[in-house]
Design a protein around this motif. Sequence first.
Motif, PDB file in Angstrom:
ATOM      1  N   ALA A 188       0.848  -1.196   0.000  1.00 10.02           N
ATOM      2  CA  ALA A 188       0.000   0.000   0.000  1.00 10.02           C
ATOM      3  C   ALA A 188       0.881   1.242   0.000  1.00 10.02           C
ATOM      4  O   ALA A 188       1.884   1.301   0.710  1.00 10.02           O
ATOM      5  N   SER A 189       0.498   2.209  -0.802  1.00  7.10           N
ATOM      6  CA  SER A 189       1.233   3.474  -0.821  1.00  7.10           C
ATOM      7  C   SER A 189       0.905   4.270   0.434  1.00  7.10           C
ATOM      8  O   SER A 189      -0.087   4.004   1.129  1.00  7.10           O
ATOM      9  N   GLU A 190       1.716   5.262   0.710  1.00  9.37           N
ATOM     10  CA  GLU A 190       1.479   6.132   1.860  1.00  9.37           C
ATOM     11  C   GLU A 190       0.115   6.809   1.747  1.00  9.37           C
ATOM     12  O   GLU A 190      -0.616   6.926   2.723  1.00  9.37           O
ATOM     13  N   GLY A 191      -0.239   7.226   0.537  1.00 12.87           N
ATOM     14  CA  GLY A 191      -1.532   7.875   0.323  1.00 12.87           C
ATOM     15  C   GLY A 191      -2.702   6.936   0.591  1.00 12.87           C
ATOM     16  O   GLY A 191      -3.717   7.347   1.174  1.00 12.87           O
ATOM     17  N   GLU A 192      -2.577   5.674   0.163  1.00 18.61           N
ATOM     18  CA  GLU A 192      -3.641   4.702   0.414  1.00 18.61           C
ATOM     19  C   GLU A 192      -3.809   4.460   1.912  1.00 18.61           C
ATOM     20  O   GLU A 192      -4.921   4.430   2.428  1.00 18.61           O
ATOM     21  N   VAL A 193      -2.684   4.275   2.598  1.00 19.87           N
ATOM     22  CA  VAL A 193      -2.730   4.046   4.050  1.00 19.87           C
ATOM     23  C   VAL A 193      -3.361   5.242   4.749  1.00 19.87           C
ATOM     24  O   VAL A 193      -4.254   5.095   5.589  1.00 19.87           O
ATOM     25  N   ASP A 194      -2.920   6.447   4.381  1.00 23.55           N
ATOM     26  CA  ASP A 194      -3.464   7.661   4.992  1.00 23.55           C
ATOM     27  C   ASP A 194      -4.975   7.774   4.778  1.00 23.55           C
ATOM     28  O   ASP A 194      -5.715   8.157   5.698  1.00 23.55           O
ATOM     29  N   ALA A 195      -5.433   7.448   3.575  1.00 23.49           N
ATOM     30  CA  ALA A 195      -6.866   7.541   3.270  1.00 23.49           C
ATOM     31  C   ALA A 195      -7.669   6.576   4.139  1.00 23.49           C
ATOM     32  O   ALA A 195      -8.709   6.950   4.698  1.00 23.49           O
ATOM     33  N   HIS A 196      -7.184   5.354   4.272  1.00 23.07           N
ATOM     34  CA  HIS A 196      -7.907   4.363   5.086  1.00 23.07           C
ATOM     35  C   HIS A 196      -7.854   4.716   6.566  1.00 23.07           C
ATOM     36  O   HIS A 196      -8.856   4.631   7.268  1.00 23.07           O
ATOM     37  N   VAL A 197      -6.681   5.111   7.039  1.00 22.89           N
ATOM     38  CA  VAL A 197      -6.529   5.446   8.454  1.00 22.89           C
ATOM     39  C   VAL A 197      -7.380   6.662   8.810  1.00 22.89           C
ATOM     40  O   VAL A 197      -8.034   6.684   9.864  1.00 22.89           O
ATOM     41  N   SER A 198      -7.402   7.669   7.942  1.00 24.45           N
ATOM     42  CA  SER A 198      -8.191   8.867   8.254  1.00 24.45           C
ATOM     43  C   SER A 198      -9.680   8.548   8.314  1.00 24.45           C
ATOM     44  O   SER A 198     -10.394   9.076   9.174  1.00 24.45           O
ATOM     45  N   LYS A 199     -10.157   7.674   7.436  1.00 28.88           N
ATOM     46  CA  LYS A 199     -11.571   7.284   7.476  1.00 28.88           C
ATOM     47  C   LYS A 199     -11.868   6.478   8.748  1.00 28.88           C
ATOM     48  O   LYS A 199     -12.884   6.704   9.411  1.00 28.88           O
ATOM     49  N   ALA A 200     -10.998   5.543   9.078  1.00 28.04           N
ATOM     50  CA  ALA A 200     -11.199   4.756  10.305  1.00 28.04           C
ATOM     51  C   ALA A 200     -11.159   5.651  11.536  1.00 28.04           C
ATOM     52  O   ALA A 200     -11.964   5.479  12.458  1.00 28.04           O
ATOM     53  N   ALA A 201     -10.248   6.618  11.557  1.00 32.15           N
ATOM     54  CA  ALA A 201     -10.155   7.536  12.700  1.00 32.15           C
ATOM     55  C   ALA A 201     -11.425   8.384  12.820  1.00 32.15           C
ATOM     56  O   ALA A 201     -11.939   8.587  13.932  1.00 32.15           O
ATOM     57  N   ALA A 202     -11.943   8.871  11.691  1.00 31.97           N
ATOM     58  CA  ALA A 202     -13.183   9.653  11.715  1.00 31.97           C
ATOM     59  C   ALA A 202     -14.347   8.795  12.210  1.00 31.97           C
ATOM     60  O   ALA A 202     -15.182   9.260  12.995  1.00 31.97           O
ATOM     61  N   LEU A 203     -14.376   7.555  11.770  1.00 30.87           N
ATOM     62  CA  LEU A 203     -15.418   6.626  12.197  1.00 30.87           C
ATOM     63  C   LEU A 203     -15.308   6.335  13.695  1.00 30.87           C
ATOM     64  O   LEU A 203     -16.306   6.373  14.420  1.00 30.87           O
ATOM     65  N   ALA A 204     -14.097   6.068  14.156  1.00 26.80           N
ATOM     66  CA  ALA A 204     -13.868   5.793  15.576  1.00 26.80           C
ATOM     67  C   ALA A 204     -14.276   6.991  16.425  1.00 26.80           C
ATOM     68  O   ALA A 204     -14.951   6.839  17.454  1.00 26.80           O
ATOM     69  N   ASP A 205     -13.889   8.174  15.994  1.00 27.14           N
ATOM     70  CA  ASP A 205     -14.212   9.394  16.723  1.00 27.14           C
ATOM     71  C   ASP A 205     -15.716   9.632  16.763  1.00 27.14           C
ATOM     72  O   ASP A 205     -16.292   9.940  17.808  1.00 27.14           O
ATOM     73  N   HIS A 206     -16.362   9.484  15.617  1.00 21.43           N
ATOM     74  CA  HIS A 206     -17.803   9.754  15.531  1.00 21.43           C
ATOM     75  C   HIS A 206     -18.619   8.783  16.386  1.00 21.43           C
ATOM     76  O   HIS A 206     -19.607   9.172  17.003  1.00 21.43           O
ATOM     77  N   HIS A 207     -18.205   7.515  16.393  1.00 18.98           N
ATOM     78  CA  HIS A 207     -18.980   6.494  17.094  1.00 18.98           C
ATOM     79  C   HIS A 207     -18.438   6.168  18.483  1.00 18.98           C
ATOM     80  O   HIS A 207     -19.032   5.346  19.196  1.00 18.98           O
ATOM     81  N   GLY A 208     -17.295   6.755  18.840  1.00 17.44           N
ATOM     82  CA  GLY A 208     -16.735   6.503  20.161  1.00 17.44           C
ATOM     83  C   GLY A 208     -16.272   5.071  20.359  1.00 17.44           C
ATOM     84  O   GLY A 208     -16.451   4.493  21.422  1.00 17.44           O
ATOM     85  N   VAL A 209     -15.690   4.506  19.312  1.00 18.79           N
ATOM     86  CA  VAL A 209     -15.168   3.135  19.395  1.00 18.79           C
ATOM     87  C   VAL A 209     -13.671   3.154  19.124  1.00 18.79           C
ATOM     88  O   VAL A 209     -13.122   4.169  18.700  1.00 18.79           O
ATOM     89  N   GLY A 210     -13.028   2.038  19.345  1.00 16.76           N
ATOM     90  CA  GLY A 210     -11.596   1.939  19.102  1.00 16.76           C
ATOM     91  C   GLY A 210     -11.263   1.841  17.620  1.00 16.76           C
ATOM     92  O   GLY A 210     -12.123   1.544  16.772  1.00 16.76           O
ATOM     93  N   MET A 211     -10.004   2.085  17.322  1.00 19.11           N
ATOM     94  CA  MET A 211      -9.535   2.032  15.931  1.00 19.11           C
ATOM     95  C   MET A 211      -9.664   0.628  15.340  1.00 19.11           C
ATOM     96  O   MET A 211      -9.906   0.488  14.149  1.00 19.11           O
ATOM     97  N   ALA A 212      -9.507  -0.403  16.161  1.00 18.11           N
ATOM     98  CA  ALA A 212      -9.608  -1.775  15.637  1.00 18.11           C
ATOM     99  C   ALA A 212     -10.998  -2.024  15.066  1.00 18.11           C
ATOM    100  O   ALA A 212     -11.142  -2.520  13.940  1.00 18.11           O
ATOM    101  N   ALA A 213     -12.036  -1.666  15.826  1.00 16.41           N
ATOM    102  CA  ALA A 213     -13.407  -1.860  15.351  1.00 16.41           C
ATOM    103  C   ALA A 213     -13.676  -1.000  14.123  1.00 16.41           C
ATOM    104  O   ALA A 213     -14.270  -1.456  13.141  1.00 16.41           O
ATOM    105  N   ALA A 214     -13.226   0.251  14.164  1.00 18.48           N
ATOM    106  CA  ALA A 214     -13.446   1.157  13.031  1.00 18.48           C
ATOM    107  C   ALA A 214     -12.730   0.655  11.777  1.00 18.48           C
ATOM    108  O   ALA A 214     -13.280   0.716  10.667  1.00 18.48           O
ATOM    109  N   THR A 215     -11.518   0.155  11.937  1.00 19.13           N
ATOM    110  CA  THR A 215     -10.768  -0.376  10.797  1.00 19.13           C
ATOM    111  C   THR A 215     -11.466  -1.604  10.223  1.00 19.13           C
ATOM    112  O   THR A 215     -11.572  -1.752   9.000  1.00 19.13           O
ATOM    113  N   ASP A 216     -11.950  -2.486  11.086  1.00 20.68           N
ATOM    114  CA  ASP A 216     -12.683  -3.669  10.608  1.00 20.68           C
ATOM    115  C   ASP A 216     -13.900  -3.254   9.796  1.00 20.68           C
ATOM    116  O   ASP A 216     -14.164  -3.805   8.719  1.00 20.68           O
ATOM    117  N   VAL A 217     -14.643  -2.283  10.295  1.00 17.62           N
ATOM    118  CA  VAL A 217     -15.839  -1.812   9.582  1.00 17.62           C
ATOM    119  C   VAL A 217     -15.451  -1.225   8.230  1.00 17.62           C
ATOM    120  O   VAL A 217     -16.085  -1.510   7.212  1.00 17.62           O
TER     121      VAL A 217
END
Length: 195
Positions: free
Chosen positions: A108-137
């Motif tokens: 994965a390129s740095e840009g791809e990783v950043d895009a996925h991580v930023s979405k998971a982080a936004a999801l985790a923040d919005h729903h108040g869950v951990g990064m593992a659950a957000a990344t799985d989703v």
Amino acid sequence: MAYDSTATRARLLAAAYEEFVRVGLAGARVERIATAASANKQAIYAYFGSKEALFDAVLADRLRILADVAPFTPDDLPGYVGALFDALVADPGVQRLSQWKMLEIPEASEGEVDAHVSKAAALADHHGVGMAAATDVMMIVLAAALSWNTTAAKIRNPLDGDAAQRLADHRAAVVGAVAAVADALLSGPPARTDT
């Protein structure tokens, strides 16, 4: 008439997109891309440096366009996956380009990783869950959005009806599945019941 480098770069990206979708990185030929873009080979190297860098630029450009068409909505994952699904059906080359990328450049390129991580982080923040659950989703959302392709379109039960109905039914299943997964994984830990 003045030379327009922006237009040349745009033509090269468009021609390269068609070439890479059709034959992948290894099969692509710089000469064909240059000819299709009404440019010369040297322009590719001047703007992008290499065929590999051109591939990366094309992928980044198409993913940016996809993000504009289907903006990420952490508060409405079913709506997001529906919009993403629609965008991928409308432009199946993006999915094919991504498949070529996974086959030929599995890292994965740095840009791809950043895009996925930023979405998971936004999801985790919005729903108040951990990064593992957000990344799985997010991985499930991505897999669901990518689930329609020409093979899926051809695998039909004769009782399913026409192709348009099959596509609509599949889209509804994708949206429903993501809604169920999001509800299960993002609603927090299940309530304890003492018996």
